[in-house]
Scaffold this motif. Structure first.
Motif, PDB file in Angstrom:
ATOM      1  N   GLU A 154       0.835  -1.308  -0.098  1.00 21.51           N
ATOM      2  CA  GLU A 154       0.025  -0.036  -0.004  1.00 21.51           C
ATOM      3  C   GLU A 154       0.738   1.517   0.008  1.00 21.51           C
ATOM      4  O   GLU A 154       0.480   2.211  -0.715  1.00 21.51           O
ATOM      5  N   LEU A 155       1.723   1.166   0.847  1.00 21.11           N
ATOM      6  CA  LEU A 155       2.707   2.287   1.053  1.00 21.11           C
ATOM      7  C   LEU A 155       3.628   2.737  -0.250  1.00 21.11           C
ATOM      8  O   LEU A 155       3.614   3.851  -0.774  1.00 21.11           O
ATOM      9  N   LEU A 156       4.086   1.599  -0.744  1.00 20.42           N
ATOM     10  CA  LEU A 156       5.103   1.934  -1.896  1.00 20.42           C
ATOM     11  C   LEU A 156       4.275   2.295  -3.172  1.00 20.42           C
ATOM     12  O   LEU A 156       4.705   2.942  -3.993  1.00 20.42           O
ATOM     13  N   GLN A 157       3.023   1.792  -3.383  1.00 18.32           N
ATOM     14  CA  GLN A 157       2.033   2.081  -4.560  1.00 18.32           C
ATOM     15  C   GLN A 157       1.888   3.537  -4.307  1.00 18.32           C
ATOM     16  O   GLN A 157       1.490   4.260  -5.534  1.00 18.32           O
ATOM     17  N   GLN A 158       1.636   4.126  -3.360  1.00 22.91           N
ATOM     18  CA  GLN A 158       1.246   5.396  -3.230  1.00 22.91           C
ATOM     19  C   GLN A 158       2.646   6.410  -3.496  1.00 22.91           C
ATOM     20  O   GLN A 158       2.478   7.363  -4.056  1.00 22.91           O
ATOM     21  N   VAL A 159       3.615   6.245  -2.872  1.00 24.40           N
ATOM     22  CA  VAL A 159       4.979   6.744  -3.059  1.00 24.40           C
ATOM     23  C   VAL A 159       5.394   6.690  -4.486  1.00 24.40           C
ATOM     24  O   VAL A 159       6.088   7.824  -4.858  1.00 24.40           O
TER      25      VAL A 159
ATOM     26  N   PRO B 155       4.052   6.019  -7.815  1.00 28.10           N
ATOM     27  CA  PRO B 155       2.722   5.640  -8.199  1.00 28.10           C
ATOM     28  C   PRO B 155       2.658   5.313  -9.940  1.00 28.10           C
ATOM     29  O   PRO B 155       1.889   4.883 -10.445  1.00 28.10           O
ATOM     30  N   SER B 156       4.013   4.984 -10.491  1.00 29.71           N
ATOM     31  CA  SER B 156       4.092   4.589 -11.910  1.00 29.71           C
ATOM     32  C   SER B 156       3.306   3.268 -12.088  1.00 29.71           C
ATOM     33  O   SER B 156       3.369   2.509 -11.235  1.00 29.71           O
ATOM     34  N   PRO B 157       2.436   3.078 -12.959  1.00 30.82           N
ATOM     35  CA  PRO B 157       1.578   1.920 -13.378  1.00 30.82           C
ATOM     36  C   PRO B 157       2.643   0.669 -13.843  1.00 30.82           C
ATOM     37  O   PRO B 157       2.048  -0.469 -13.886  1.00 30.82           O
ATOM     38  N   ILE B 158       4.020   1.214 -14.329  1.00 34.99           N
ATOM     39  CA  ILE B 158       4.975   0.005 -14.779  1.00 34.99           C
ATOM     40  C   ILE B 158       5.484  -0.763 -13.528  1.00 34.99           C
ATOM     41  O   ILE B 158       5.893  -0.114 -12.392  1.00 34.99           O
ATOM     42  N   ARG B 159       5.440  -1.933 -13.552  1.00 37.33           N
ATOM     43  CA  ARG B 159       6.062  -2.769 -12.422  1.00 37.33           C
ATOM     44  C   ARG B 159       5.362  -2.318 -11.204  1.00 37.33           C
ATOM     45  O   ARG B 159       6.159  -2.445 -10.064  1.00 37.33           O
ATOM     46  N   ARG B 160       3.925  -2.271 -11.030  1.00 33.61           N
ATOM     47  CA  ARG B 160       3.531  -2.089  -9.918  1.00 33.61           C
ATOM     48  C   ARG B 160       3.537  -3.139  -8.739  1.00 33.61           C
ATOM     49  O   ARG B 160       3.317  -4.021  -9.122  1.00 33.61           O
ATOM     50  N   LEU B 161       3.900  -2.630  -7.489  1.00 33.64           N
ATOM     51  CA  LEU B 161       4.123  -3.692  -6.594  1.00 33.64           C
ATOM     52  C   LEU B 161       2.856  -4.509  -6.051  1.00 33.64           C
ATOM     53  O   LEU B 161       1.866  -3.956  -6.198  1.00 33.64           O
ATOM     54  N   GLN B 162       3.051  -5.809  -6.189  1.00 29.44           N
ATOM     55  CA  GLN B 162       1.881  -6.996  -5.677  1.00 29.44           C
ATOM     56  C   GLN B 162       2.597  -7.324  -4.625  1.00 29.44           C
ATOM     57  O   GLN B 162       3.727  -7.730  -4.278  1.00 29.44           O
ATOM     58  N   LYS B 163       1.721  -8.075  -3.631  1.00 28.00           N
ATOM     59  CA  LYS B 163       1.930  -8.690  -2.504  1.00 28.00           C
ATOM     60  C   LYS B 163       2.680  -9.868  -2.556  1.00 28.00           C
ATOM     61  O   LYS B 163       3.452 -10.091  -1.989  1.00 28.00           O
ATOM     62  N   LYS B 164       2.200 -10.562  -3.845  1.00 29.56           N
ATOM     63  CA  LYS B 164       2.771 -11.769  -4.183  1.00 29.56           C
ATOM     64  C   LYS B 164       4.391 -11.799  -4.345  1.00 29.56           C
ATOM     65  O   LYS B 164       5.267 -12.359  -3.998  1.00 29.56           O
ATOM     66  N   TYR B 165       4.869 -10.664  -5.105  1.00 29.32           N
ATOM     67  CA  TYR B 165       6.008 -10.164  -5.330  1.00 29.32           C
ATOM     68  C   TYR B 165       6.911  -9.899  -3.933  1.00 29.32           C
ATOM     69  O   TYR B 165       7.899 -10.348  -3.688  1.00 29.32           O
ATOM     70  N   VAL B 166       6.124  -9.130  -3.057  1.00 26.21           N
ATOM     71  CA  VAL B 166       6.870  -8.908  -1.785  1.00 26.21           C
ATOM     72  C   VAL B 166       6.927  -9.879  -1.080  1.00 26.21           C
ATOM     73  O   VAL B 166       8.190 -10.320  -0.391  1.00 26.21           O
ATOM     74  N   SER B 167       6.195 -11.063  -1.215  1.00 25.81           N
ATOM     75  CA  SER B 167       6.164 -12.302  -0.238  1.00 25.81           C
ATOM     76  C   SER B 167       7.429 -13.084  -0.961  1.00 25.81           C
ATOM     77  O   SER B 167       8.095 -13.577  -0.132  1.00 25.81           O
TER      78      SER B 167
END
Length: 165
Positions: free
Chosen positions: A39-44, A46-58
């Motif tokens: 949530e935080l990194l998508q806000q700071v 905001p580029s739609p390219i390589r948008r952070l997903q929880k699966k990637y974080v995990s």
């Protein structure tokens, strides 16, 4: 680096949902902390390219053994960037920002140059990017933050309090 490390570890284990087992490893981000990161990194960033997903974080968290302290330090760095260099945050994807901020924080906390070295190629493999990309991300990140990596432990405790909230 951190005063009262044992007390801090107990606090992180209890409050950031790692369970009560003292033998439980703190070398992955808990699910609630991963949610906050996304949530935080998508806000700071905001580029739609390589948008952070929880699966990637995990995945990266598991492969690179990201500790909660690395996450907290990375959040300090991201906050610095929000104030000092918001243009950088408009240019980087949230996935790349997650990967590079965690790597730099891990290097700062754990890379002693002997047994506990942090290698860009290993982080690249964890984040599914090549080592040249990792090197470029690292140089751009360090330049954007003006190489200001030292963090007073009080800043980490502020982040921990915010995460607990």
């Amino acid at each position: 680096f951190l005063p009262r490390h044992q007390k801090l570890s107990e606090r992180v284990r209890k409050r950031l949902y790692y369970g009560w087992d003292k033998d439980c490893s703190l070398d992955n981000l808990s699910s609630p902390v991963a949610d906050i990161a996304v949530e935080l990194l998508q806000q700071v960033a905001p580029s739609p390219i390589r948008r952070l997903q929880k699966k990637y974080v995990s995945h990266v968290s598991r492969e690179a053994c990201i500790s909660p302290c690395s996450m907290m330090l990375a959040l300090v760095y991201i906050e610095r960037l929000r104030h000092r260099n918001p243009e950088y945050l408009q240019q980087i994807s949230s996935s790349d920002l997650f990967l590079i901020s965690m790597m730099v924080a891990s290097k700062y906390l754990y890379d002693e140059g002997e047994e506990e070295e942090v290698f860009n190629d290993e982080w690249g493999a964890a984040g599914k990017v090549d080592v040249q990309t990792m090197n470029t991300l690292e140089m751009n990140f360090l330049s954007a933050i003006d190489w200001s990596l030292y963090t007073d432990p009080r800043e980490l405790f502020e982040v921990l309090s915010w995460l607990e909230g």
